[in-house]
Design a protein around this motif. Structure first.
Motif, PDB file in Angstrom:
ATOM      1  N   SER A  22     -15.673 -38.363   7.156  1.00  0.00           N
ATOM      2  CA  SER A  22     -14.641 -37.436   6.867  1.00  0.00           C
ATOM      3  C   SER A  22     -14.323 -36.218   8.034  1.00  0.00           C
ATOM      4  O   SER A  22     -13.294 -35.345   7.601  1.00  0.00           O
ATOM      5  N   CYS A  23     -14.696 -36.171   9.135  1.00  0.00           N
ATOM      6  CA  CYS A  23     -14.793 -35.594  10.545  1.00  0.00           C
ATOM      7  C   CYS A  23     -13.630 -35.983  10.884  1.00  0.00           C
ATOM      8  O   CYS A  23     -13.600 -37.231  11.286  1.00  0.00           O
ATOM      9  N   TYR A  78      -9.108 -49.540  10.584  1.00  0.00           N
ATOM     10  CA  TYR A  78      -7.988 -48.788  10.859  1.00  0.00           C
ATOM     11  C   TYR A  78      -7.794 -48.357  10.293  1.00  0.00           C
ATOM     12  O   TYR A  78      -6.479 -47.358   9.968  1.00  0.00           O
ATOM     13  N   GLU A  79      -7.603 -48.753   8.849  1.00  0.00           N
ATOM     14  CA  GLU A  79      -7.152 -47.588   7.185  1.00  0.00           C
ATOM     15  C   GLU A  79      -7.978 -45.949   6.944  1.00  0.00           C
ATOM     16  O   GLU A  79      -7.789 -46.181   6.012  1.00  0.00           O
ATOM     17  N   GLN A  80      -8.802 -45.997   7.759  1.00  0.00           N
ATOM     18  CA  GLN A  80      -9.469 -45.132   7.606  1.00  0.00           C
ATOM     19  C   GLN A  80      -8.851 -43.830   8.606  1.00  0.00           C
ATOM     20  O   GLN A  80      -8.381 -43.139   9.652  1.00  0.00           O
ATOM     21  N   GLU A  81      -8.527 -42.373   7.079  1.00  0.00           N
ATOM     22  CA  GLU A  81      -7.179 -41.086   7.697  1.00  0.00           C
ATOM     23  C   GLU A  81      -7.433 -40.355   8.834  1.00  0.00           C
ATOM     24  O   GLU A  81      -7.099 -40.062  10.361  1.00  0.00           O
TER      25      GLU A  81
END
Length: 253
Positions: free
Chosen positions: A194-195, A216-219
């Motif tokens: 999450s960082c 790719y899909e990780q915000e």
């Protein structure tokens, strides 16, 4: 040379500069000297470059779980230096340690940077690199050291320095680092990152290139590419790598 000690382990590290702290995580066998081309970043940040136990000057018993052990070593350095949060900057298999650390100690991580990240050895090319590396290490550590020094250098001086430093590494620790990251799977941890994160790849296909698809899909994860580069970006494309590091840290931290 600063160091921390616990449980019969002594971890030595280099420390340069001031400001936002960056802790570097090296791949198996190479030791902290592999980040020598990142030393100019000390003009802008505080750099902490450890030799994980069994590498360089650091010593300690062979751990049952080297990933957990190395994460503990990094945490001990952070506490010893009285740091609240750090930027982790890892290279290749060091990225497995970094991803594990983010999952275990998220409160200590301000941002994450990995060059050549992969969550699991899941392609034929990376599997082959690992198997050849481990087999060569068992047969001839000297030959493997020469190969790694050559692949991570652009001139004779750098090659000689890397080779001399790898001679300090414990073959057993080196092999255990390979073996543990070969089998480890952090895919289930990816959603926990999450960082702010920057994962760097060369635009030429190499043995980690296809693994970027996992991220790719990780915000929270940004992917960047270095032109005319394969895997050895911190050592062979260090001007571009250092630029990306500065650009990223100055934007998110």
């Amino acid at each position: 040379m600063p160091n921390v000690s616990f449980d019969n382990t002594i971890v030595y590290y280099e420390k340069y500069g001031e400001g936002i702290p960056i802790i570097f995580i090296h791949p198996p066998g190479l030791g902290g000297v592999v980040f020598d081309h990142q030393l100019p970043l000390a003009n802008y940040y505080q750099l902490i470059i450890p030799d994980l136990s069994g590498h360089g000057y650091s010593v300690g018993p062979l751990a049952d779980d080297p990933i957990k052990q190395y994460a503990k070593e990094l945490k001990t350095i952070i506490i010893h230096e009285n740091l609240s949060k750090v930027v982790l900057c890892a290279y290749s298999a060091g990225g497995t340690i970094a991803q594990y650390f983010v999952r275990e100690y998220p409160e200590l991580v301000e941002a994450l940077i990995i060059s050549g990240a992969y969550p699991k050895v899941s392609t034929w090319s990376l599997d082959t690199v690992y198997r050849l590396g481990m087999e060569t290490l068992k047969l001839s550590p000297k030959f493997l050291a020469k190969r790694l020094a050559a692949s991570n250098s652009t001139n004779r001086s750098d090659k000689k320095q890397l080779l001399q430093y790898m001679k300090k590494s414990s073959v057993n620790h080196w092999y255990a680092y390979y073996l543990t990251t070969y089998y480890y799977d952090v895919r289930k941890f990816i959603d926990n990152i999450s960082c702010p994160s920057l994962f760097i790849y060369g635009n030429e296909t190499d043995f980690t290139h296809d693994h970027q698809a996992y991220y790719y899909e990780q915000e929270h994860i940004q992917i960047a590419y270095v032109e005319k580069a394969a895997h050895q970006i911190p050592t062979k494309k260090y001007i571009a790598f250092n630029h990306l590091v500065r650009q990223f840290i100055d934007r998110v931290v």
